[in-house]
Write a protein that holds these residues in place. Structure first.
Motif, PDB file in Angstrom:
ATOM      1  N   ARG A  61       0.834  -1.205   0.000  1.00 13.26           N
ATOM      2  CA  ARG A  61       0.000   0.000   0.000  1.00 13.26           C
ATOM      3  C   ARG A  61       0.865   1.250   0.000  1.00 13.26           C
ATOM      4  O   ARG A  61       0.569   2.222  -0.706  1.00 13.26           O
ATOM      5  CB  ARG A  61      -0.919  -0.016   1.221  1.00 13.26           C
ATOM      6  CG  ARG A  61      -1.835   1.201   1.296  1.00 13.26           C
ATOM      7  CD  ARG A  61      -2.706   1.193   2.536  1.00 13.26           C
ATOM      8  NE  ARG A  61      -3.654   0.081   2.503  1.00 13.26           N
ATOM      9  CZ  ARG A  61      -3.735  -0.862   3.433  1.00 13.26           C
ATOM     10  NH1 ARG A  61      -2.907  -0.846   4.462  1.00 13.26           N
ATOM     11  NH2 ARG A  61      -4.629  -1.815   3.337  1.00 13.26           N
ATOM     12  N   ARG A  62       1.942   1.239   0.788  1.00 15.20           N
ATOM     13  CA  ARG A  62       2.830   2.405   0.837  1.00 15.20           C
ATOM     14  C   ARG A  62       3.469   2.676  -0.524  1.00 15.20           C
ATOM     15  O   ARG A  62       3.721   3.828  -0.892  1.00 15.20           O
ATOM     16  CB  ARG A  62       3.909   2.183   1.902  1.00 15.20           C
ATOM     17  CG  ARG A  62       4.889   3.348   2.039  1.00 15.20           C
ATOM     18  CD  ARG A  62       5.819   3.151   3.215  1.00 15.20           C
ATOM     19  NE  ARG A  62       6.607   1.949   3.124  1.00 15.20           N
ATOM     20  CZ  ARG A  62       7.703   1.815   2.366  1.00 15.20           C
ATOM     21  NH1 ARG A  62       8.104   2.826   1.601  1.00 15.20           N
ATOM     22  NH2 ARG A  62       8.381   0.681   2.354  1.00 15.20           N
ATOM     23  N   LEU A  63       3.729   1.593  -1.289  1.00 13.76           N
ATOM     24  CA  LEU A  63       4.360   1.731  -2.601  1.00 13.76           C
ATOM     25  C   LEU A  63       3.346   1.964  -3.729  1.00 13.76           C
ATOM     26  O   LEU A  63       3.729   2.065  -4.894  1.00 13.76           O
ATOM     27  CB  LEU A  63       5.186   0.486  -2.913  1.00 13.76           C
ATOM     28  CG  LEU A  63       6.374   0.210  -1.982  1.00 13.76           C
ATOM     29  CD1 LEU A  63       7.027  -1.121  -2.328  1.00 13.76           C
ATOM     30  CD2 LEU A  63       7.394   1.339  -2.055  1.00 13.76           C
ATOM     31  N   GLY A  64       2.059   2.002  -3.374  1.00 15.48           N
ATOM     32  CA  GLY A  64       1.033   2.226  -4.393  1.00 15.48           C
ATOM     33  C   GLY A  64       0.701   0.989  -5.201  1.00 15.48           C
ATOM     34  O   GLY A  64       0.189   1.093  -6.321  1.00 15.48           O
ATOM     35  N   ILE A  65       0.975  -0.189  -4.670  1.00 17.49           N
ATOM     36  CA  ILE A  65       0.711  -1.449  -5.374  1.00 17.49           C
ATOM     37  C   ILE A  65      -0.658  -1.982  -4.951  1.00 17.49           C
ATOM     38  O   ILE A  65      -0.954  -2.090  -3.754  1.00 17.49           O
ATOM     39  CB  ILE A  65       1.801  -2.485  -5.062  1.00 17.49           C
ATOM     40  CG1 ILE A  65       3.166  -1.989  -5.527  1.00 17.49           C
ATOM     41  CG2 ILE A  65       1.466  -3.838  -5.681  1.00 17.49           C
ATOM     42  CD1 ILE A  65       4.330  -2.869  -5.096  1.00 17.49           C
ATOM     43  N   ARG A  66      -1.491  -2.329  -5.894  1.00 17.62           N
ATOM     44  CA  ARG A  66      -2.803  -2.922  -5.609  1.00 17.62           C
ATOM     45  C   ARG A  66      -2.620  -4.347  -5.092  1.00 17.62           C
ATOM     46  O   ARG A  66      -1.832  -5.112  -5.652  1.00 17.62           O
ATOM     47  CB  ARG A  66      -3.641  -2.923  -6.887  1.00 17.62           C
ATOM     48  CG  ARG A  66      -4.976  -3.642  -6.789  1.00 17.62           C
ATOM     49  CD  ARG A  66      -5.770  -3.480  -8.074  1.00 17.62           C
ATOM     50  NE  ARG A  66      -6.805  -4.491  -8.184  1.00 17.62           N
ATOM     51  CZ  ARG A  66      -6.638  -5.676  -8.782  1.00 17.62           C
ATOM     52  NH1 ARG A  66      -5.468  -5.970  -9.346  1.00 17.62           N
ATOM     53  NH2 ARG A  66      -7.639  -6.544  -8.836  1.00 17.62           N
ATOM     54  N   THR A  67      -3.344  -4.700  -4.027  1.00 19.97           N
ATOM     55  CA  THR A  67      -3.174  -6.016  -3.409  1.00 19.97           C
ATOM     56  C   THR A  67      -4.415  -6.878  -3.545  1.00 19.97           C
ATOM     57  O   THR A  67      -5.550  -6.383  -3.491  1.00 19.97           O
ATOM     58  CB  THR A  67      -2.820  -5.888  -1.921  1.00 19.97           C
ATOM     59  OG1 THR A  67      -3.840  -5.137  -1.253  1.00 19.97           O
ATOM     60  CG2 THR A  67      -1.480  -5.198  -1.740  1.00 19.97           C
ATOM     61  N   VAL A  68      -4.186  -8.166  -3.720  1.00 23.76           N
ATOM     62  CA  VAL A  68      -5.252  -9.157  -3.795  1.00 23.76           C
ATOM     63  C   VAL A  68      -4.992 -10.213  -2.732  1.00 23.76           C
ATOM     64  O   VAL A  68      -3.916 -10.821  -2.704  1.00 23.76           O
ATOM     65  CB  VAL A  68      -5.309  -9.822  -5.184  1.00 23.76           C
ATOM     66  CG1 VAL A  68      -6.435 -10.858  -5.229  1.00 23.76           C
ATOM     67  CG2 VAL A  68      -5.482  -8.777  -6.277  1.00 23.76           C
ATOM     68  N   ALA A  69      -5.954 -10.421  -1.838  1.00 26.77           N
ATOM     69  CA  ALA A  69      -5.842 -11.461  -0.819  1.00 26.77           C
ATOM     70  C   ALA A  69      -6.568 -12.713  -1.288  1.00 26.77           C
ATOM     71  O   ALA A  69      -7.474 -12.642  -2.131  1.00 26.77           O
ATOM     72  CB  ALA A  69      -6.442 -10.974   0.499  1.00 26.77           C
ATOM     73  N   VAL A  70      -6.163 -13.844  -0.743  1.00 24.12           N
ATOM     74  CA  VAL A  70      -6.905 -15.093  -0.928  1.00 24.12           C
ATOM     75  C   VAL A  70      -7.323 -15.576   0.453  1.00 24.12           C
ATOM     76  O   VAL A  70      -6.680 -15.267   1.460  1.00 24.12           O
ATOM     77  CB  VAL A  70      -6.057 -16.159  -1.650  1.00 24.12           C
ATOM     78  CG1 VAL A  70      -5.799 -15.769  -3.082  1.00 24.12           C
ATOM     79  CG2 VAL A  70      -4.746 -16.426  -0.917  1.00 24.12           C
ATOM     80  N   TYR A  71      -8.418 -16.337   0.491  1.00 21.99           N
ATOM     81  CA  TYR A  71      -8.872 -16.793   1.809  1.00 21.99           C
ATOM     82  C   TYR A  71      -9.650 -18.101   1.704  1.00 21.99           C
ATOM     83  O   TYR A  71     -10.347 -18.362   0.726  1.00 21.99           O
ATOM     84  CB  TYR A  71      -9.738 -15.718   2.477  1.00 21.99           C
ATOM     85  CG  TYR A  71     -11.022 -15.371   1.751  1.00 21.99           C
ATOM     86  CD1 TYR A  71     -12.229 -15.991   2.071  1.00 21.99           C
ATOM     87  CD2 TYR A  71     -11.039 -14.399   0.750  1.00 21.99           C
ATOM     88  CE1 TYR A  71     -13.406 -15.668   1.425  1.00 21.99           C
ATOM     89  CE2 TYR A  71     -12.212 -14.057   0.097  1.00 21.99           C
ATOM     90  CZ  TYR A  71     -13.404 -14.694   0.434  1.00 21.99           C
ATOM     91  OH  TYR A  71     -14.567 -14.382  -0.210  1.00 21.99           O
ATOM     92  N   SER A  72      -9.477 -18.910   2.740  1.00 25.91           N
ATOM     93  CA  SER A  72     -10.258 -20.138   2.852  1.00 25.91           C
ATOM     94  C   SER A  72     -11.590 -19.813   3.526  1.00 25.91           C
ATOM     95  O   SER A  72     -11.817 -18.693   4.004  1.00 25.91           O
ATOM     96  CB  SER A  72      -9.488 -21.148   3.712  1.00 25.91           C
ATOM     97  OG  SER A  72      -9.446 -20.709   5.063  1.00 25.91           O
ATOM     98  N   GLU A  73     -12.455 -20.796   3.614  1.00 24.91           N
ATOM     99  CA  GLU A  73     -13.745 -20.589   4.268  1.00 24.91           C
ATOM    100  C   GLU A  73     -13.577 -20.165   5.719  1.00 24.91           C
ATOM    101  O   GLU A  73     -14.364 -19.372   6.240  1.00 24.91           O
ATOM    102  CB  GLU A  73     -14.581 -21.875   4.173  1.00 24.91           C
ATOM    103  CG  GLU A  73     -15.004 -22.222   2.752  1.00 24.91           C
ATOM    104  CD  GLU A  73     -15.650 -23.598   2.645  1.00 24.91           C
ATOM    105  OE1 GLU A  73     -15.742 -24.285   3.696  1.00 24.91           O
ATOM    106  OE2 GLU A  73     -16.048 -23.987   1.535  1.00 24.91           O
TER     107      GLU A  73
END
Length: 620
Positions: free
Chosen positions: A22-34
């Motif tokens: 976020r500080r570098l301006g990069i878009r992030t995508v998380a993954v998650y289990s149930e």
């Protein structure tokens, strides 16, 4: 620079990477289990993609699901974090083959260092000192036993594909070797899908020294100095610090340059850690420090290196993966002050450090003077599905003693309930005179365990705090008047099955300890511990124990991996009965006395809840 990043991990690891991105301006995508649908890392990312059921082998450990999530979200790169698939060369290759940027070392380097036997041979060829042992291809139990006898006891059995203390056993006597080998292989197979092992001479006063290295795609490599990770329990790191106490400049230069040679020998890129074992019987000396293994990823303890160098190591990873050169040259890196990190686990030291699971009804960590990296929050839950580490507390100060004091104070300020934690245990480690004197080795905790594990009995200050908090809802005994003595109020409470009759001076003074009262339950937080009290029941109203006598109960939820006895068999006190696997570790339950197995409900492969009867014994 990378513009969008999928993080193939969870918890505090994912949150840590999101913070830098976020500080570098990069878009992030998380993954998650149930199980993680409502986890903090899911909310904090710019986008989140579900990847399957709670068990990691059906979600976080499935490469195809992670790559599909990256394609679905339009992510340009994948950061594996640390743990899970971060050291999986096949996953790295699949990411690259999918046209994505892999934030990590080349698959060839992961393979070269992933198998401990091959890595040691390669390091020896590169001029990096290695420990004596057996790295042969013959894996027969007979050959391994002969080699162990030849090396001389004690010896270490280590999984070839191992890491994190899993698949590792110390053997003190020849007659114990077959059983230890079998257990080690079983754990290695379950954790890594590979039951091959190597043997090493066991160093009697070992210290665990590791060096942070970085290399870019342009042939440059540097080190960011060493860390000492000697405070361990069952080969799992508990407290890490940088720099290593007692490390002089000449020894540091020798060890750190050996680490750089090791990285260059495998064409390394990105972040890596070269781990060494040191014989500390005569202090730290360059000729008594040997290569142990390489972790081809960022480490859990990287914040202490960040603290003493002032660098963001995740940013370094992202810049190197983007093709940029190393941010700094070796001569631009310097040590500033001292840093320590404590791993806060959901476990109960009073019950042999068994994992503790359940809701985080109360969860408050200190924020003053320390850095906190956590993957959970109040209202969340600790499940047996994932690793029991719930937070890292990191302190940085001008001196080692100041850092230790700052971190100990933070551990004592932890407030967690009803999940148990090791916070008070951590504080005791940090305040122990031997630790403060720098007299650390990997046997430090085991040799002082009785002094380091806090007692379960509440102190007088805790009892007074609980009594004062209960005065409003509790019907107090009449105030007694005695000549020349202050009046007192009697409050009757119980905690952990113990009864307490507490005399409180009237009028009662406000408690100096944090107290939370919900309904009939009062929780007092003190010195990193949480004590729960309820009004004392009348005699005879307490509930019956769920099992008694010779019942052997499951101390936690888990899977039965071994049943070592048969029904109607005679057993000796201390003999293994059942082995459970929970939170990636094996726990063996032993016979409490000499007797006969009269009931044996435990079945290999079965999942059991906490408190389930696994076996019942009658005295011989």
């Amino acid at each position: 620079m990378i513009t969008s990043l999928l993080i193939a991990n969870r918890g505090e690891i994912a949150r840590r990477i999101i913070r830098t991105a976020r500080r570098l301006g990069i878009r992030t995508v998380a993954v998650y289990s149930e199980a993680d649908a409502n986890a903090p890392h899911v909310r904090e990312a710019d986008e989140a993609v579900p990847i399957g059921p709670a068990p990691a082998r059906e979600s976080y450990l499935v490469p195809d699901k992670l790559i599909a999530a990256a394609r679905q979200s339009g992510a340009q790169a994948i950061h594996p974090g640390y743990g899970f698939l971060s050291e999986n060369a096949g996953f790295a290759e699949a990411v690259i083959a999918a046209g994505l940027t892999w934030v990590g070392p080349p698959p060839s380097a992961i393979r070269a260092m992933g198998l401990k036997d091959a890595a040691k041979k390669r390091m020896a060829e590169a001029g990096v000192p290695t420990t004596p042992g057996y790295l042969g291809e013959d894996q027969s139990p007979e050959r391994l036993h002969r080699e162990a006898d030849g090396i001389g006891y004690p010896v270490l059995i280590k999984a070839v594909a191992g890491g994190g203390g899993k698949g590792m056993r110390k053997v003190d006597r020849s007659e114990d070797f077959p059983g230890a080998l079998m257990s080690c292989r079983r754990e290695a197979s379950a954790s890594f899908g590979d039951d091959r092992v190597l043997l090493e001479k066991y160093v009697t006063r070992p210290r665990h020294i590791e060096v942070q290295v970085f290399a870019d795609q342009h042939g440059q490599a540097v080190h960011l100095f060493e860390r000492d990770c000697s405070l361990q329990r069952r080969h799992q790191k508990v407290i890490e610090e940088a720099p290593a106490p007692g490390m002089d400049a000449a020894t540091r230069e020798s060890v750190c340059q050996a680490a750089v040679r090791a990285a260059r020998a495998v064409g390394y890129e990105g972040a890596g850690t070269i781990e060494f074992i040191a014989d500390a019987s005569d202090g730290l000396r360059a000729d008594r420090i040997w290569f142990m293994e390489m972790n081809t990823r960022l480490q859990v303890e990287h914040p202490v290196t960040e603290a003493i160098t002032g660098q963001d190591l995740v940013e370094w990873q992202l810049r190197i993966a983007s093709g940029e050169p190393l941010p700094l040259a070796q001569e631009q890196l310097h040590i500033r002050g001292h840093a320590m990190e404590a791993r806060l686990y959901a476990e109960n030291p009073a019950t042999g450090f068994l994992p503790s699971t359940g809701p985080l009804t109360h969860f408050l960590l200190p924020t003053e003077s320390v850095r906190v990296d956590s993957g959970v929050e109040q209202g969340g839950e600790v499940t047996p599905t994932y690793d029991p580490m719930i937070a890292k507390l990191i302190a940085h100060a001008p001196t080692r003693s100041m850092a230790a004091a700052r971190l100990a104070a933070a551990c004592r300020a932890v407030r967690v309930w009803p999940v148990k934690t090791n916070a008070a245990f951590l504080a005791r480690c940090l305040e122990h005179p031997d630790f403060l004197a720098g007299a650390v080795d990997t046997g430090f905790i085991g040799a002082r365990l009785d002094a380091l594990v806090p007692g379960a009995d509440p102190s007088e200050a805790v009892l007074q705090a609980a009594a004062v908090a209960r005065l409003a809802p509790v019907t107090a005994a009449p105030i007694g008047f005695r000549l020349n003595a202050p009046p007192r109020i009697e409050v009757r409470l119980e905690s952990e099955g113990a009864r307490h009759v507490i005399q409180v001076k009237a009028p009662p003074r406000p408690s100096a300890l944090p107290v939370v009262t919900t309904g009939e339950q009062t929780i007092v937080f003190a010195q990193g511990l949480a004590h729960a009290f309820t009004p004392l029941r009348e005699e005879g109203t307490a509930g019956e124990a769920t099992a008694s006598g010779g019942a052997v109960l499951s101390p936690m939820p888990g899977r039965i991996v071994t049943v070592s006895v048969e029904a109607k068999a005679s057993v000796r006190k201390g003999q293994p009965l059942v082995t459970l696997e929970a939170m990636k570790m094996e726990h063996t339950l032993l016979a409490p006395f000499d007797g006969v197995v009269v009931e044996l409900p435990a079945k290999t492969g079965a999942q059991v809840a906490e408190g389930v009867v696994l076996a019942r014994l009658e005295p011989a």
